[in-house]
Design a protein around this motif. Structure first.
Motif, short mmCIF file in Angstrom:
data_model
loop_
_atom_site.label_atom_id
_atom_site.label_comp_id
_atom_site.label_asym_id
_atom_site.label_seq_id
_atom_site.Cartn_x
_atom_site.Cartn_y
_atom_site.Cartn_z
N TYR A 194 0.85 -1.27 -0.18
CA TYR A 194 -0.04 0.05 0.07
C TYR A 194 0.99 1.15 0.00
CZ TYR A 194 -3.65 3.15 1.40
OH TYR A 194 -4.13 4.42 1.29
N PHE A 195 1.99 1.37 0.72
CA PHE A 195 2.73 2.39 1.21
C PHE A 195 3.81 2.59 0.07
CE2 PHE A 195 0.76 2.20 5.32
CZ PHE A 195 -0.13 3.15 5.27
N ASP A 196 4.03 1.41 -0.71
CA ASP A 196 5.10 1.31 -1.88
C ASP A 196 6.47 1.40 -1.17
OD1 ASP A 196 5.92 0.62 -4.35
OD2 ASP A 196 5.72 2.62 -5.24
N THR A 197 6.49 0.70 -0.10
CA THR A 197 7.84 0.54 0.45
C THR A 197 8.28 -0.71 0.77
OG1 THR A 197 7.15 2.51 1.93
CG2 THR A 197 8.72 1.26 2.98
N SER A 198 9.52 -1.14 0.83
CA SER A 198 9.98 -2.48 0.91
C SER A 198 9.57 -3.22 2.26
CB SER A 198 11.51 -2.50 1.05
OG SER A 198 12.15 -1.69 1.93
N PRO A 199 9.21 -4.36 2.24
CA PRO A 199 8.98 -5.28 3.62
C PRO A 199 10.17 -5.11 4.36
CG PRO A 199 8.42 -6.42 1.70
CD PRO A 199 9.19 -5.26 1.15
N GLU A 200 11.34 -4.90 3.82
CA GLU A 200 12.41 -4.86 4.98
C GLU A 200 12.24 -3.48 5.78
OE1 GLU A 200 12.66 -5.36 1.67
OE2 GLU A 200 13.26 -7.72 1.77
N THR A 201 12.16 -2.20 4.99
CA THR A 201 11.78 -1.04 5.77
C THR A 201 10.83 -1.10 6.75
OG1 THR A 201 12.64 0.23 3.88
CG2 THR A 201 11.38 1.37 5.27
N ILE A 202 9.53 -1.89 6.27
CA ILE A 202 8.49 -1.89 7.22
C ILE A 202 8.96 -2.62 8.59
CG2 ILE A 202 6.15 -2.75 7.72
CD1 ILE A 202 6.29 -0.42 5.82
N ARG A 203 9.68 -3.62 8.42
CA ARG A 203 10.10 -4.48 9.41
C ARG A 203 11.07 -3.76 10.38
NH1 ARG A 203 8.42 -9.56 9.80
NH2 ARG A 203 7.70 -10.69 7.93
N LYS A 204 11.99 -3.01 9.62
CA LYS A 204 12.96 -2.50 10.51
C LYS A 204 12.42 -0.97 11.33
CE LYS A 204 17.47 -0.25 9.98
NZ LYS A 204 18.58 0.00 8.67
N HIS A 205 11.84 -0.53 10.71
CA HIS A 205 11.30 0.84 11.15
C HIS A 205 10.05 1.06 11.94
CE1 HIS A 205 14.89 2.85 9.67
NE2 HIS A 205 14.79 2.45 8.57
#
Length: 289
Positions: free
Chosen positions: A258-269
């Motif tokens: 939805y936010f066009d952001t990598s899963p890695e970024t979601i998990r990290k931040h």
């Protein structure tokens, strides 16, 4: 180095989505680096540049009432990293174009820990209440879409399709970057606002005095000051949007899409805000006898 920076600006500036950010960085780099030869780029000069940028400098701006406002500001580590990142990109481009025989490595300052500043819903309401109309538009779009400042401000009316309920944040023919923009469905709460805003003439969704807005930082800062809030920037609104979604139970994969952001970024931040954070591990541990 002045030639290297000018060549990079001429060749790459017109093709970049963040051309204004590039211009700002080059304006900051040029006084220090412009007169130096490329072999002067080394760890010691990079650290000297960091110290020079950390010195407080006075800037003058004029308010809408004609009053001169003087502020004292110093560049932080993140700003210096961005500047030196542009310097590295310019040197890489010069090497690729044959201006340099050998590649040159820029020494970057250490990256600081990311700030976990996000707004509560009551803080967001306070910010909206104290913001000017065009700033209110930016706040609402940011909180419902989680896009970056430049993507929201550059959103033109034709890229908002209320019939299909979709927004295209990337213009036709615009190259995608690592700071992705993408396409998304419009939440019903935001669709009503957009329908009302688009009744008024203009090229962009966010306009001020009949013109597109290049930067919203001052408007956000003033609204935050009036609301008594600290540490509020346009990026905090993006951070808030994703944090709220994760807190409400959105999965890593759905938030990333939805936010066009990598899963890695979601998990990290962001994932530590989720009610499902470490859920499976906790279930296993609690089943122990």
């Amino acid at each position: 180095m002045g030639e290297v920076l000018a060549r990079y600006a001429d060749d790459k500036g017109p093709t970049l989505a963040s051309a204004e950010t590039l211009a700002y960085s080059i304006q900051a780099l040029a006084p220090f680096w412009g007169g130096l030869t490329c072999d002067a780029v080394k760890g010691s000069t990079c650290r000297l540049y960091e110290r020079e940028r950390a010195k407080p400098r006075k800037t003058e701006t004029t308010s809408r009432t004609g009053k001169t406002i003087i502020r004292t500001r110093a560049a932080g580590a993140s700003t210096v990293r961005r500047d030196l990142g542009v310097l590295q990109a310019a040197l890489n481009h010069a090497h690729a174009e044959g201006m340099l025989i050998h590649p040159i490595k820029v020494t970057l300052p250490a990256a600081g820990d990311p700030r976990d500043r996000w707004l509560t819903r009551s803080e967001a309401a306070q910010l909206l209440r104290h913001a000017e109309p065009h700033v209110q538009r930016f706040i609402l779009i940011s909180l419902y879409t989680g896009r970056r400042e430049s993507a929201v401000l550059q959103l033109t009316r034709p890229r908002v399709d209320l019939e299909e309920g979709k927004i295209r944040f990337r213009a036709d023919g615009q190259a995608e970057t690592k700071k992705r923009r993408g396409k998304m469905r419009i939440p019903k709460q935001l669709r009503g606002h957009l329908r009302r805003w688009l009744r008024h003439p203009g090229t962009h969704v966010i306009m001020f005095r009949g013109k597109p807005v290049n930067s919203i930082k001052t408007g956000i800062r003033r609204a935050a000051e009036r609301a008594g809030l600290e540490g509020v920037t346009p990026h905090v609104l993006k951070h808030t949007a994703i944090t709220w979604a994760v807190m409400d139970g959105v999965s890593v994969e759905d938030a990333a899409e939805y936010f066009d952001t990598s899963p890695e970024t979601i998990r990290k931040h962001y994932w530590h805000h989720s009610p499902h954070h470490q859920e499976r591990a906790l279930e296993v541990i609690e089943r122990r006898r």
